[in-house]
Write an enzyme that holds these catalytic residues in place. Sequence first.
Site, PDB file in Angstrom:
ATOM      1  CD  GLU A  26      -5.767  -6.880  -0.835  1.00  0.00           C
ATOM      2  OE1 GLU A  26      -6.368  -7.892  -0.468  1.00  0.00           O
ATOM      3  OE2 GLU A  26      -4.710  -6.917  -1.495  1.00  0.00           O
ATOM      4  CB  SER A  68       1.564 -28.209  -7.526  1.00  0.00           C
ATOM      5  OG  SER A  68       1.904 -28.178  -6.142  1.00  0.00           O
ATOM      6  NE  ARG A  95       0.726  -6.701   0.973  1.00  0.00           N
ATOM      7  CZ  ARG A  95       0.459  -7.860   0.391  1.00  0.00           C
ATOM      8  NH1 ARG A  95       1.424  -8.585  -0.130  1.00  0.00           N
ATOM      9  NH2 ARG A  95      -0.786  -8.300   0.324  1.00  0.00           N
ATOM     10  NE  ARG A 113       3.457  -9.741  -3.737  1.00  0.00           N
ATOM     11  CZ  ARG A 113       2.303  -9.950  -3.075  1.00  0.00           C
ATOM     12  NH1 ARG A 113       1.152  -9.668  -3.654  1.00  0.00           N
ATOM     13  NH2 ARG A 113       2.322 -10.438  -1.851  1.00  0.00           N
ATOM     14  CE  LYS A 148       9.601 -28.039  -1.334  1.00  0.00           C
ATOM     15  NZ  LYS A 148      10.687 -27.110  -0.889  1.00  0.00           N
ATOM     16  CG  HIS A 163       3.680 -11.965   2.405  1.00  0.00           C
ATOM     17  ND1 HIS A 163       2.863 -12.986   2.814  1.00  0.00           N
ATOM     18  CD2 HIS A 163       3.010 -11.320   1.396  1.00  0.00           C
ATOM     19  CE1 HIS A 163       1.736 -12.966   2.120  1.00  0.00           C
ATOM     20  NE2 HIS A 163       1.808 -11.966   1.245  1.00  0.00           N
ATOM     21  CB  ALA A 193       2.754 -19.889 -11.781  1.00  0.00           C
TER      22      ALA A 193
END
Length: 515
Positions: free
Chosen positions: A113, A12, A288, A384, A34, A349, A15
């Site tokens: 960022e 939920s 990152r 990512r 869940k 993360h 996506a």
Amino acid sequence: MRVKTDFLVIGSGLAGLTMAIKASKFGEVILLSKGTLDDNNTVYAQGGIAAVTSPDDSFEQHVKDTMIAGAGMSDEDVVRKVVTAAPPYINELVEMGTHFDKLKTGDYELAKEGGHSKNRILHHKDNTGYEIHRALVEEVKQNPAITLYEEYFAIDLITQHHMGQLVKRHHADTECYGAYVLDIKQGNVKTILAKTTMLASGGAGNLYMNTTNPLSATGDGIAMTYRAKGIVDNMEFVQFHPTSLYNPGERPAFLISEAVRGFGGILRTLDGKEFMHKYDERGCLAPRDIVARAIDNEIKTSGDDHVWLDCSHLDSKSLVEHFPNIHKKCLSLNIDITKDPIPVTPAAHYICGGVKVDLNGRTSIKNLYAAGETSNTGLHGANRLASNSLLEGLVYAHWAVDHAAKNIGNIEFKEGIPDWNDEGTSHPEEMVLITQSLKEVQQIMSVYVGIVRSEVRLQRAYDRLWTIYNETESLYKQTTISKPLCELRNIINVAYLVIKHAYSRKKSVGLHYIN
């Protein structure tokens, strides 16, 4: 109990909610959560969603930034299609009531960022994920075609295996018929048969002791797909966010958004010295993986528990306006971010790997789709790029439903599926067996399979995990099903995949750093 639906959506977050809303135009939908609807990684996402919305930016530049961050391992075709598809889906979020911060001119106030060459992050203060989630939840709750199951836990995907047929890994004929689902409140297991099943169950940050993820992030979709013999890939690429708030004992760790560094925050050692320039010419705005390794190295070299993120040189009024929740959280710990440096340390993360999908969100198992952090689309490669995660989940949720809707009319419910059988099991006499095993797995992963790895440590992690796996499987066969036991089992499965894939990759790349 047995239920039938056209679409079963497991998860939920952004996506899952997007899938449910879009799928409701083509049939009946069961949306499985869940916990409560608010218990997911999307709600915790602070920074924003990356998309090209400014004339000063370009799709090509976003593609280039993503490829560089991914250490050359991103699929350029995927990257290009995701980046160029973004704007209309962003507009849909706005039309559903999502509020992104704007300038007085009416243009979006775009943040920058790490790894981004342009200001392209759409955001709402420092709680963008929560704002997007709020709008999507309102849309779901007023949709009569969506039946919401809160506090229902997907135990396993239903395939031919449950009908007594042999299912082999990577077999092209494996089919998904739905899932066995635990009603957490009642304690019984339901059989949900679905023409199409969609996984959006999030990541697996709780593999580690220190994580920014909620406690529900236990890799459920990845583990279920692995057990169903589906393809799972690139699990060695675990992203550690460089700057979680150092506050021992707090779980999950509070995230200090990358946007704070984009706003001008500077990383310093405890004696006040800047250090990022030693590791990368981009300094505090390097991707990152580089920043996390740099902080990890500084901490190990100095023996300190954390480093500082210093914002005291920035305009205090503007800082608080942009990051009100971070300001409030830090004040609760007697840290005034306008004057005091913030103690930060890396924390698990994001899982860049996951269930392998194609450009339509299809997994290797028929009638099973995946989107969001559960999936491995090829967008992120070995690392990512900041704020590309919400973008990926949004775009692939649309693509998955678009493809599934074309075939839904040709799929029949599978007959002869047995209900869940727990004969001969009993309630666990000692929950400590489960909780202690979970702590042991998290410790193993944190010590041996963290930011920096070695073959010796990976082998030790595998050996230790093997013992816990066997103990847990024995307990699973003897014990009445429960959420803690299922989550432990899933975490063990995902930990095994991370170790296995890390051991197989002999050279350092992106988030996988081996010495």
